[in-house]
Design a protein around this motif. Structure first.
Motif, mmCIF file in Angstrom:
data_model
loop_
_atom_site.group_PDB
_atom_site.id
_atom_site.type_symbol
_atom_site.label_atom_id
_atom_site.label_comp_id
_atom_site.label_asym_id
_atom_site.label_seq_id
_atom_site.Cartn_x
_atom_site.Cartn_y
_atom_site.Cartn_z
ATOM 1 N N GLN A 4 0.973 -1.078 0.052
ATOM 2 C CA GLN A 4 -0.067 0.012 -0.003
ATOM 3 C C GLN A 4 1.051 1.257 -0.106
ATOM 4 O OE1 GLN A 4 -3.468 -0.022 2.687
ATOM 5 N NE2 GLN A 4 -2.865 1.923 3.547
ATOM 6 N N SER A 5 0.303 2.117 -0.549
ATOM 7 C CA SER A 5 1.044 3.489 -0.676
ATOM 8 C C SER A 5 0.502 4.253 0.715
ATOM 9 C CB SER A 5 0.622 4.326 -1.929
ATOM 10 O OG SER A 5 -0.613 4.705 -1.934
ATOM 11 N N SER A 9 -0.758 11.503 -0.590
ATOM 12 C CA SER A 9 0.486 11.971 -1.147
ATOM 13 C C SER A 9 0.282 13.137 -1.737
ATOM 14 C CB SER A 9 0.199 10.911 -2.582
ATOM 15 O OG SER A 9 0.419 9.831 -2.315
ATOM 16 N N GLY A 29 -1.709 6.586 -5.869
ATOM 17 C CA GLY A 29 -1.922 5.651 -4.715
ATOM 18 C C GLY A 29 -2.206 4.276 -5.174
#
Length: 114
Positions: A4-5, A9, A29
């Protein structure tokens, strides 16, 4: 592979990868089910014809794109989008320069850094 990001962001802090050939990519993402990516095309740049196992939806943010999906070509402009089914051959040429948002399900493992 990362699973997972980060939850948030920030455009100015998120790496932009130069892919060569007038293309740049920024990860927006992802998790184990979904991925979103921003892609910049220089004037005349081409996203080569390819296929992959992922479902893809592409949204045109700016510019004009000549999109081919399984040999069918359409001109897409800002606000237009296309659905690319798994294993469909697809590519795009951008005569004007432009920006796309690509979404993939499942995520493209080859886009994620180890």
């Amino acid at each position: 592979m990362q699973k997972q990001s980060p939850l948030f962001s920030f455009g100015n802090d998120t790496k932009i990868e130069d892919l060569g050939g007038g293309l740049k990519r920024q990860m927006l993402g992802f998790n184990e089910e979904l991925m979103a990516v921003k892609v910049w095309f220089d004037k005349g740049a081409e996203g080569y014809v390819h296929k992959h196992r992922h479902s893809q939806v592409t949204y045109v943010v700016e510019g004009e794109f000549h999109f081919s999906i399984n040999g069918e070509v359409h001109i897409l402009k800002p606000g237009d989008s296309c659905l690319i089914p798994p294993y469909a051959e697809h590519g795009a040429i951008c005569p004007t320069g432009g920006v796309l948002i690509d979404t993939f399900s499942p995520p493209r493992e080859d886009f994620i850094e180890e």
